[in-house]
Design a protein around this motif. Structure first.
Motif, PDB file in Angstrom:
ATOM      1  N   ASN A 131       0.840  -1.184   0.000  1.00  0.00           N
ATOM      2  CA  ASN A 131       0.000   0.000   0.000  1.00  0.00           C
ATOM      3  C   ASN A 131       0.881   1.241   0.000  1.00  0.00           C
ATOM      4  O   ASN A 131       2.108   1.127  -0.114  1.00  0.00           O
ATOM      5  N   ARG A 132       0.289   2.396   0.194  1.00  0.00           N
ATOM      6  CA  ARG A 132       1.006   3.659   0.109  1.00  0.00           C
ATOM      7  C   ARG A 132       0.455   4.631   1.166  1.00  0.00           C
ATOM      8  O   ARG A 132      -0.505   4.335   1.863  1.00  0.00           O
TER       9      ARG A 132
ATOM     10  N   SER B  74      -2.442   3.247 -10.598  1.00  0.00           N
ATOM     11  CA  SER B  74      -2.523   2.083  -9.714  1.00  0.00           C
ATOM     12  C   SER B  74      -2.744   0.795 -10.490  1.00  0.00           C
ATOM     13  O   SER B  74      -2.308  -0.284 -10.060  1.00  0.00           O
TER      14      SER B  74
ATOM     15  N   TYR C  36       0.141  -0.576  -7.953  1.00  0.00           N
ATOM     16  CA  TYR C  36      -0.381  -1.105  -6.687  1.00  0.00           C
ATOM     17  C   TYR C  36      -1.441  -2.193  -6.846  1.00  0.00           C
ATOM     18  O   TYR C  36      -1.705  -2.933  -5.896  1.00  0.00           O
TER      19      TYR C  36
ATOM     20  N   PHE D 198      -6.969  -0.871  -2.757  1.00  0.00           N
ATOM     21  CA  PHE D 198      -6.131  -1.660  -3.661  1.00  0.00           C
ATOM     22  C   PHE D 198      -6.498  -3.147  -3.603  1.00  0.00           C
ATOM     23  O   PHE D 198      -7.607  -3.518  -3.938  1.00  0.00           O
TER      24      PHE D 198
END
Length: 494
Positions: free
Chosen positions: A8-9, A55, A59, A83
């Motif tokens: 994740n971020r 993404s 991700y 995500f």
């Protein structure tokens, strides 16, 4: 596990890494090209670039995340939220690669990931349901007849969806077929699955969710409720724990139902069972989120339990470190989501550079964020900048502390929802606890923020003028600052 990869971020990646570090576990960050200089990348022990900014090219690519695990020797994967966090296929992919997913089983994700199968599972434990259909609608005329039996207004909902997509309120029978077709089309476009069902529309609902957590040894407990009724576009913006309207008896009843829902799918790890509460304080099962929630900090604040650490321990095969009887509610907590959005312009996302970024501090204030001054807000991801959480001995202190924290939070360069958060905290409906999911449509107008901003600007101008006058004529007494109700701060300077 001695090393985990956080798939994740932003703020949630940092939040997970901090708990892992306290447990002596090394962390691996993954990042897109847009996040090369992100805080979670700098904080992790190792970092791997997994693709371009979008993404869908970074991700959301399970293969690249598995490859990053193999490259770095990470033994487990924490998906955070969003995500791939509720993707059963990715969960299987992790397992097949010989890794550990810090989350529930793929089977639990599949059962609870579809609203119809989730309802079927919950019905096994006689959990209350909103009157409606238990299967996907195939015969529209028959569904229209059922809608008449339920009574209008009714709600059409996408079986595979969330966030308000594929959802339609139908006020009368004559609108049913048109709205049904629109809901199916939207659900198909958003989720690749046009399955929809209908249920009675609860006109003034509260959105109450129960935090649950279970281990692989059959132990499942709940950690009380969160009230998430202040929403925009069917998405939460303010959350609190506990709810201001639940009695101890209702809390216990809803808690038992939440635990039963988790048992219905043999749930392990942290998850959330969501309910709607009607004006009569009757509750109905809504859905289950098979992941850590954005608003989990308010539960941590009132229980003292680190949910991420518990997730990791459970993934390692350990038993829960507490029982239901061990958990108590301590005070009250509120979370305001700080988005890069303009509330005065229908909450449209805003992008730009954080020219000024100073977070509030002091007793009972927590900020979960992933940015610092000078960073840009990327256009590729969710516009949330931070989560601002306050904790007090009671609800009143938590609200007062939130207002103080919002006043101390300084962000320039972009529009944010901080002003909206303060508006909510000061609104009589929120302060009294008498509100529902229609709070924004009932009470909020852009003019309310404009008026508040103009008032604060006037106060700032008065202070500045008074300061300049005192500098030019220090001997003269000053009577320029009015003692009106608009004067927000009474202070003495020495």
């Amino acid at each position: 596990m001695k090393k985990i990869l956080v798939a994740n971020r932003g703020e949630i990646a940092l939040r997970i890494m901090r708990s892992a570090r306290e447990m002596g576990i090394n962390t691996v960050a993954v990042y897109s090209e847009a996040d090369r200089n992100a805080l979670h990348v700098r904080y992790a022990d190792e970092a791997v670039c997994i693709g371009p900014a979008a993404s869908s090219q970074s991700y959301l690519l399970g293969d690249k995340i598995i490859d990053a695990c193999k490259l770095t020797g990470a033994e487990g994967v924490h998906p955070g939220y969003g995500f791939l966090s509720e993707n059963a296929a990715f969960a299987r992919q992790v397992k097949q690669a010989g890794l550990v997913l810090i989350g529930p089983s793929p089977e639990a994700m599949e059962i609870m990931g579809n609203k119809l199968s989730a309802k079927a599972a919950a019905l096994k434990f006689n959990i209350p349901m909103v009157p409606g259909t238990d299967e996907a609608i195939k015969d529209i005329p028959l569904a229209q007849k059922r809608a008449v039996e339920i009574g209008f207004p009714i709600l059409i909902k996408a079986a595979a969806g969330g966030g308000g997509k594929g959802m339609r309120i139908v006020e009368k029978a004559g609108d049913f077929i048109e709205q049904m077709n629109l809901a199916v089309s939207e659900a198909t476009s958003a989720f690749g699955d046009g399955s929809v069902f209908i249920e009675r529309y609860v006109s003034s609902p509260r959105h109450i969710e129960i935090q649950v957590i279970g281990d692989s040894h059959g132990n499942i407990v709940h950690l009380f409720e969160r009230d998430c009724s202040v929403q925009r576009r069917h998405q939460k913006v303010v959350e609190e724990a506990p709810s201001s309207v639940l009695s101890p008896e209702l809390r216990e009843k809803m808690g038992r139902s939440a635990v039963d829902a988790a048992r219905a799918c043999n749930y392990t790890g942290a998850g959330t069972v969501e309910f709607i509460l009607d004006e009569n304080l009757d509750f109905f099962f809504l859905e289950m989120n098979t992941r850590l929630q954005v608003e989990h900090p308010v539960t941590e604040m009132i229980t003292g339990i680190d949910l991420v650490k518990e997730q990791i321990r459970i993934a390692r095969g350990e038993k829960l470190s507490f029982t239901q009887e061990d958990i108590e509610i301590n005070g009250h907590a509120i979370e305001v989501r700080v988005y890069a959005e303009d509330p005065a312009n229908n909450f449209l996302p805003d992008i730009g550079t954080l020219q000024t970024y100073k977070t509030p501090k002091g007793p009972g204030v927590r900020v979960d964020d992933g940015f610092e001054q000078g960073m840009e807000i990327p256009i590729y991801y969710d516009p949330m900048i931070a989560k601002l959480i306050t904790h007090g001995k009671d609800r009143r202190e938590a609200i007062e502390r939130m207002i103080r924290a919002i006043d101390e939070y300084t962000i320039t360069g972009i529009q944010t929802t901080l002003g909206f958060g303060k508006y909510v905290m000061q609104h009589p409906a929120f302060v009294s606890g008498d509100f529902d999911t229609h709070f924004v449509s009932k009470y909020f107008t852009p003019a309310a923020l404009v008026n508040a901003n103009e008032e604060e600007a006037m106060i700032a101008a008065i202070i500045a003028a008074n300061f300049l006058k005192s500098r030019s004529n220090p001997a003269a007494p000053s009577n320029d600052v009015a003692s009106s109700s608009s004067w927000k701060k009474n202070r003495t300077e020495y």
